[in-house]
Every structure is written in structure tokens, then in C-alpha cells.
Scaffold this active site. Structure first.
Site, PDB file in Angstrom:
ATOM      1  N   ARG A  27      40.119  49.907  34.799  1.00 28.35           N
ATOM      2  CA  ARG A  27      40.289  49.541  33.391  1.00 28.35           C
ATOM      3  C   ARG A  27      40.099  50.770  32.501  1.00 28.35           C
ATOM      4  O   ARG A  27      40.865  51.009  31.575  1.00 28.35           O
ATOM      5  CB  ARG A  27      39.283  48.442  33.017  1.00 28.35           C
ATOM      6  N   GLY A  69      46.611  46.226  44.193  1.00 29.55           N
ATOM      7  CA  GLY A  69      47.010  45.109  43.339  1.00 29.55           C
ATOM      8  C   GLY A  69      46.609  45.290  41.885  1.00 29.55           C
ATOM      9  O   GLY A  69      47.374  44.973  40.966  1.00 29.55           O
ATOM     10  N   ARG A  98      53.567  39.876  46.744  1.00 31.35           N
ATOM     11  CA  ARG A  98      52.563  39.369  45.808  1.00 31.35           C
ATOM     12  C   ARG A  98      53.199  39.125  44.439  1.00 31.35           C
ATOM     13  O   ARG A  98      53.838  40.011  43.870  1.00 31.35           O
ATOM     14  CB  ARG A  98      51.384  40.353  45.698  1.00 31.35           C
ATOM     15  N   SER A 145      43.034  36.881  36.925  1.00 33.60           N
ATOM     16  CA  SER A 145      42.577  37.387  35.625  1.00 33.60           C
ATOM     17  C   SER A 145      43.120  38.786  35.353  1.00 33.60           C
ATOM     18  O   SER A 145      43.105  39.245  34.207  1.00 33.60           O
ATOM     19  CB  SER A 145      41.045  37.415  35.588  1.00 33.60           C
ATOM     20  N   GLN A 146      43.606  39.479  36.397  1.00 31.41           N
ATOM     21  CA  GLN A 146      44.157  40.823  36.187  1.00 31.41           C
ATOM     22  C   GLN A 146      45.401  40.787  35.311  1.00 31.41           C
ATOM     23  O   GLN A 146      45.680  41.744  34.589  1.00 31.41           O
ATOM     24  CB  GLN A 146      44.465  41.473  37.535  1.00 31.41           C
ATOM     25  N   ASP A 291      35.977  37.314  44.972  1.00 28.61           N
ATOM     26  CA  ASP A 291      35.991  38.478  45.862  1.00 28.61           C
ATOM     27  C   ASP A 291      34.805  38.533  46.822  1.00 28.61           C
ATOM     28  O   ASP A 291      34.835  39.293  47.792  1.00 28.61           O
ATOM     29  CB  ASP A 291      36.046  39.779  45.060  1.00 28.61           C
ATOM     30  N   LYS A 318      45.924  37.683  47.587  1.00 28.76           N
ATOM     31  CA  LYS A 318      45.267  39.000  47.642  1.00 28.76           C
ATOM     32  C   LYS A 318      45.985  39.886  48.669  1.00 28.76           C
ATOM     33  O   LYS A 318      47.137  39.654  49.008  1.00 28.76           O
ATOM     34  CB  LYS A 318      43.790  38.819  48.003  1.00 28.76           C
ATOM     35  N   ARG A 322      43.633  35.423  52.184  1.00 30.09           N
ATOM     36  CA  ARG A 322      42.269  35.582  52.697  1.00 30.09           C
ATOM     37  C   ARG A 322      41.703  34.288  53.276  1.00 30.09           C
ATOM     38  O   ARG A 322      40.877  34.334  54.193  1.00 30.09           O
ATOM     39  CB  ARG A 322      41.347  36.114  51.585  1.00 30.09           C
ATOM     40  N   ARG A 365      38.265  44.077  52.429  1.00 31.52           N
ATOM     41  CA  ARG A 365      37.137  43.141  52.404  1.00 31.52           C
ATOM     42  C   ARG A 365      36.976  42.398  53.734  1.00 31.52           C
ATOM     43  O   ARG A 365      35.863  41.999  54.081  1.00 31.52           O
ATOM     44  CB  ARG A 365      37.273  42.165  51.232  1.00 31.52           C
TER      45      ARG A 365
END
Length: 409
Positions: A27, A69, A98, A145-146, A291, A318, A322, A365
Site C-alpha cells: 500500500r 495478487g 484469478r 478487500s484488495q 489469511d 487466492k 486454499r 502459506r
């Protein structure tokens, strides 16, 4: 690179420094590109942040962000308002699967010029930067939310700012609030009332300002898991603050239910395993913190307790699906697990299968979430180098804790 992980250590003790949050860094990198008077300290050394930085500094027509992403979403908005610049924004084969349509349509509502190079709704996309005058836009609230943060971050540079109406139930509110807080920190006027987000244009010159990025709470999650699965542990992590902007700081409360006590001291946290802690099945809504779902599920397996997790719908889009990846890999370990489109249920287990090869699906992750199980049984992590996406030093720090990491075929 496949790594065999094993540990004979019962008492974990270490002090570990974790670099800045990838979420905050990306950000702030975008804001720095918009406002050159911003300087940054303790930025993330992750692949995603390096990709973001390179894309913002480059001047080529093709911008390849690989698996990143966050970069795909943020740069879509950035190049849309970068007047006169034309780029094709692309990525890895998985990135091309995606969805990006929700964000593209929101930007098109504002007057952005964006088209699809191949399949509609998915990268690669061609963007021709425009001067954006419209300031009202609506966007589904239950998406990543991105998408929303991408619009918020470029808003101070728009002639009339932005007013976003969020339609439906809002997902990952802490990440939206993080974006707004960072905007406020550089002097931008914002508001978040009901389902309406407003960002005013920044019309005055920004005074030189240095912003320090807090360390990444998502990266800390793996140490919460390690402490929970240990017999004894005292592990200190820096640099963290009690009033964090990061939603994943919810780890403190969540892992207190798994026998981990967190102490805040100046700029670090110390995690201590509580002896003789009584464990119970966990029921959690992770709508605001998806996450850390993988880490929590693996911890529950290691502790022999069940869990029911909801609010996980964004995990389907993602680096991999996941939820399905968790179902497959946990089943290999002997878990009784079921998933839906937005939830996961794990039954208590009394045994974990040893020497299982965990596929990582190009997902950082997956690799890091399963690693703490090496406290219970030897485990093999396939394509272990994938951790560089967010935490390049992860295996070094695991070795510092006393884990054996043996490269195998």
C-alpha cells in the site's frame, strides 16, 4: 526444492526479527509512487513487494507481476489513473485464472479505459491511463478487500476524490481500515460510514514524511502455531505494536484459546506456552482474517482438537483454491476434514501420519502453515522455496529454532 523437516526440540527459545508487513508495504509503495515526498522504513523483503516496487519504477509496456495478487489489484488502479501511460498487466498462469472483473468494472464506472487481452474477466488486461473526473462508484462488498483498497489508494490523486458504495456484507474490514489509516497518516481526509467510503483529493503539497512499516502479523502466525504445538516455548518477535493496523493481529486472541500467551514489550511480542492448558474445539468466523485460516487448521490438527471455521469464501481465489488444497493435504496426514465454498470443519485427531509430502500449489502459506507439524512428526514440504513470496527467511528462522531442514529429492 523439497525439504524434510524434523525436530527433537521440546523447548523453543529464540528472538526473531520479521520484516515489514507485505500488506502495509505494498500500500505504501503505491502511495510513494503517487507522492514522491514519502520515504519508507522496514519494508517487506518479500517477492510480492519486490515485484510491486519493480513494476512501479519500470517504464515498459508489459508489466508482469508473476504470482503477486496484491500487485495485480493495486497496479490495475494505479495504471488506470496514470494519465497517458499504456500497459498490459499480466502474471503467472495461476494469476490468469484469478478474477479481476469486479475491479475493472468499478474503474470503468469512473471512466477508466481497460480491456481484456484474452478471456473476459481475467488478466492480462490492457490499461490506458486517463484523467478521472467521476467520483462515485459501487462495488460488491463481499469480494476481496484488495479491490476496494486499490480504489481507495489512488483516490487522493483523483480530481474529485472518490465515494464508494459497498453493496452487501463487507469482507475483510481490517484491511480496508488499514488502507484508510495509512491514507490518514499522510494527511488525506477519509471517512467510513455504514456502507459508504469517502476519500477526499489531496490538493496541498505533501510535506516530506518517513513511514515505518510494522512487521507482518501473517508471518507471525507460524510462530504462534509453533508455540502452541510445543511442550515449552518462549519466542520473541519484532517489530510489533499493540494497536496494530493489521487484521491478523487477531492471532493474539485466537491463540490464547490454544495455550499461547502474548506479552507486548516496547516494539516486540513474546509468545509463551501455557502449561496444562485445557483445549476445546474452536469455532471461529475468519471473515476479517482469512489469511490465517491455514495456520489455525494445522495447529488444531497438531493439538488433536477440532475446529469449525467460517467466512473463508475469499480463499477460493487466492494463489490456489486454499480450501480444496487444505482438504487434500490434511487428508494425507490422516485428518477427517470437510470443506464448503466458505467454511471448513476438522474433527479431532489422535494420530498424524509421518513423512507425508505436502504439496504447496505455488502457495507460500501452504508451505509455512504445515511446517510447525514437524514438532509432532517428520514432514516433507514440496517446493519449499515458495515461501519467498512473503517470507524469504522463513527456513533460516526455523533452523534458528532448532529444526533440521534436509533437502531431498
Amino acid at each position: 526444492m523439497n525439504l524434510l523437516l524434523q525436530s527433537a526440540i521440546c523447548n523453543l527459545k529464540a528472538e526473531i526479527s520479521i520484516t515489514g508487513s507485505k500488506s502495509e508495504t505494498n500500500r505504501l509503495l503505491l502511495l510513494q509512487a503517487l507522492f514522491s515526498n514519502i520515504s519508507l522504513a522496514n519494508t517487506s523483503n518479500s517477492d510480492d513487494s519486490e515485484v510491486m516496487q519493480k513494476a512501479l519504477k519500470g517504464n515498459g509496456e508489459i508489466v508482469d507481476i508473476h504470482h503477486a495478487g496484491t500487485a495485480m489489484r493495486f497496479l490495475t488502479a494505479y495504471f488506470a489513473v496514470n494519465e497517458g501511460r499504456e500497459v498490459v498487466l499480466t502474471g503467472s498462469p495461476r494469476m490468469k485464472e484469478r478474477p479481476i472483473k469486479v475491479l475493472v468494472e468499478a474503474l470503468q464506472q469512473l471512466g477508466a479505459q481497460i480491456s481484456y487481452e484474452n478471456e473476459e474477466g481475467y488478466p492480462p488486461i490492457r490499461i490506458t491511463g486517463q484523467k478521472i473526473k467521476k467520483n462515485k462508484v459501487s462495488i460488491p462488498a463481499n469480494v476481496s478487500s484488495q479491490y476496494i483498497s486499490a480504489l481507495l489508494l489512488v483516490a487522493p490523486k483523483l480530481q474529485n476524490g472518490i465515494e464508494i458504495t459497498l453493496v452487501g456484507e463487507i469482507t475483510s474490514v481490517p484491511y480496508i481500515k488499514m488502507t484508510l489509516a495509512l491514507l490518514t497518516e499522510i494527511g488525506v481526509e477519509t471517512s467510513f460510514e455504514g456502507n459508504t467510503l469517502t476519500v477526499k483529493p489531496l490538493t496541498t503539497n505533501l510535506k516530506p514524511k518517513t513511514l515505518t512499516v510494522e512487521s507482518d502479523w501473517s508471518s507471525a502466525s507460524y510462530f504462534f502455531s509453533l508455540v502452541a504445538l510445543s511442550n515449552e516455548a518462549t519466542v520473541s518477535l519484532s517489530s510489533y505494536k499493540k494497536n496494530s493496523l493489521q487484521g491478523d493481529s487477531a492471532l493474539v486472541e485466537i491463540y490464547s484459546k490454544m495455550g499461547v500467551e502474548t506479552h507486548f514489550e516496547e516494539n516486540k511480542i513474546t509468545l509463551v506456552k501455557q502449561p496444562n492448558f485445557i483445549l476445546e474445539t474452536l469455532t471461529l468466523d475468519l471473515n476479517n482474517t482469512p489469511d490465517i485460516a491455514q495456520t489455525i487448521v494445522v495447529t488444531c490438527l497438531g493439538l488433536g482438537i477440532g475446529c469449525h471455521l467460517t467466512g473463508l469464501h475469499t480463499l477460493k481465489i487466492k494463489e490456489t483454491d486454499r480450501l480444496e488444497a487444505l482438504r487434500i493435504e490434511m487428508t494425507k496426514l490422516g485428518a477427517n476434514i470437510s470443506v464448503t465454498n466458505d467454511s471448513l470443519t476438522l474433527e479431532p485427531a489422535t494420530k498424524i501420519n509421518p513423512n507425508v509430502k505436502i504439496a504447496t500449489y505455488n502457495d507460500h502459506r501452504m508451505a509455512m502453515a504445515f511446517a510447525p507439524l514437524a514438532l509432532k512428526v517428520p514432514i516433507i514440504i514440496e517446493n519449499a522455496e515458495v515461501v519467498s513470496k512473503s517470507y524469504p527467511d522463513f527456513w533460516v528462522d526455523m533452523a534458528r529454532l532448532g529444526f533440521q531442514t534436509i533437502e531431498i529429492n
